[in-house]
Design a protein around this motif. Structure first.
Motif, short mmCIF file in Angstrom:
data_model
loop_
_atom_site.label_atom_id
_atom_site.label_comp_id
_atom_site.label_asym_id
_atom_site.label_seq_id
_atom_site.Cartn_x
_atom_site.Cartn_y
_atom_site.Cartn_z
N PRO A 74 0.84 -1.22 0.00
CA PRO A 74 0.00 0.00 0.00
C PRO A 74 0.87 1.26 0.00
N ASP A 75 0.26 2.40 -0.17
CA ASP A 75 1.00 3.65 -0.07
C ASP A 75 1.45 3.82 1.39
N ILE A 76 2.41 4.70 1.61
CA ILE A 76 3.02 4.85 2.93
C ILE A 76 2.02 5.22 4.02
N GLU A 77 1.07 6.09 3.72
CA GLU A 77 0.10 6.49 4.75
C GLU A 77 -0.78 5.32 5.17
N SER A 78 -1.25 4.54 4.21
CA SER A 78 -2.06 3.36 4.52
C SER A 78 -1.25 2.33 5.30
N PHE A 79 0.01 2.18 4.94
CA PHE A 79 0.90 1.25 5.63
C PHE A 79 1.09 1.68 7.09
N ARG A 80 1.40 2.95 7.29
CA ARG A 80 1.57 3.46 8.66
C ARG A 80 0.32 3.22 9.49
N ARG A 81 -0.82 3.54 8.91
CA ARG A 81 -2.10 3.39 9.63
C ARG A 81 -2.33 1.93 10.00
N ALA A 82 -2.11 1.01 9.07
CA ALA A 82 -2.33 -0.41 9.33
C ALA A 82 -1.39 -0.94 10.40
N VAL A 83 -0.11 -0.59 10.31
CA VAL A 83 0.87 -1.09 11.27
C VAL A 83 0.62 -0.51 12.66
N LEU A 84 0.38 0.77 12.74
CA LEU A 84 0.23 1.40 14.05
C LEU A 84 -1.13 1.16 14.69
N SER A 85 -2.20 1.18 13.89
CA SER A 85 -3.55 1.05 14.45
C SER A 85 -4.13 -0.35 14.33
#
Length: 132
Positions: A74-85
């Motif tokens: 995924p794009d970086i923002e979606s990746f960050r959201r999935a990993v962190l949340s």
């Protein structure tokens, strides 16, 4: 035309002075030269294999219960959201790692490693490290 070249040159020079590479400017979080990777990407490899590979498989190729991160990163923002949340998709659930000091601060490093794998710039296995 000359103004465009001069402007692009100035932007890249500024980015290089700020510690960015041309790849950062182009949306790449990694740097691979002759199969060796920068410190960020190498750290991402280490962090990925310290925990993410248990579900997403060795080198990000996926498993029977977690998707490949190499074939559809995924794009970086979606990746960050999935990993962190965390994430829940149908029968698949991933806990969030926002409170985990071994992963939360290194999400972009993990992304750099996976992006290099997804782009085909980095093969499977432990990469070599570029010297600073």
């Amino acid at each position: 035309m000359l103004q465009t070249v001069v402007l692009a040159s100035a932007v890249l020079s500024f980015a290089a002075g700020m510690g960015a590479t041309a790849q950062d400017v182009a949306g790449k979080f990694y740097r691979v030269v002759d199969g060796k990777v920068d410190a960020r990407t190498y750290n991402g490899f280490r962090r990925y294999h310290a925990g993410c590979d248990r579900c997403h498989g060795p080198d990000g190729v996926g498993s029977t219960f977690a998707p490949s991160l190499v074939s559809r990163l995924p794009d970086i923002e979606s990746f960050r959201r999935a990993v962190l949340s965390g994430r829940a998709d149908g029968g698949s659930v991933m806990k969030g790692f926002a409170g985990d000091p071994n992963f939360a601060p290194y999400v972009d490093d993990i992304y750099a490693y996976l992006q290099a794998r997804a782009d085909g710039s980095l093969g499977r296995g432990r990469p070599g490290r570029l010297q600073p």
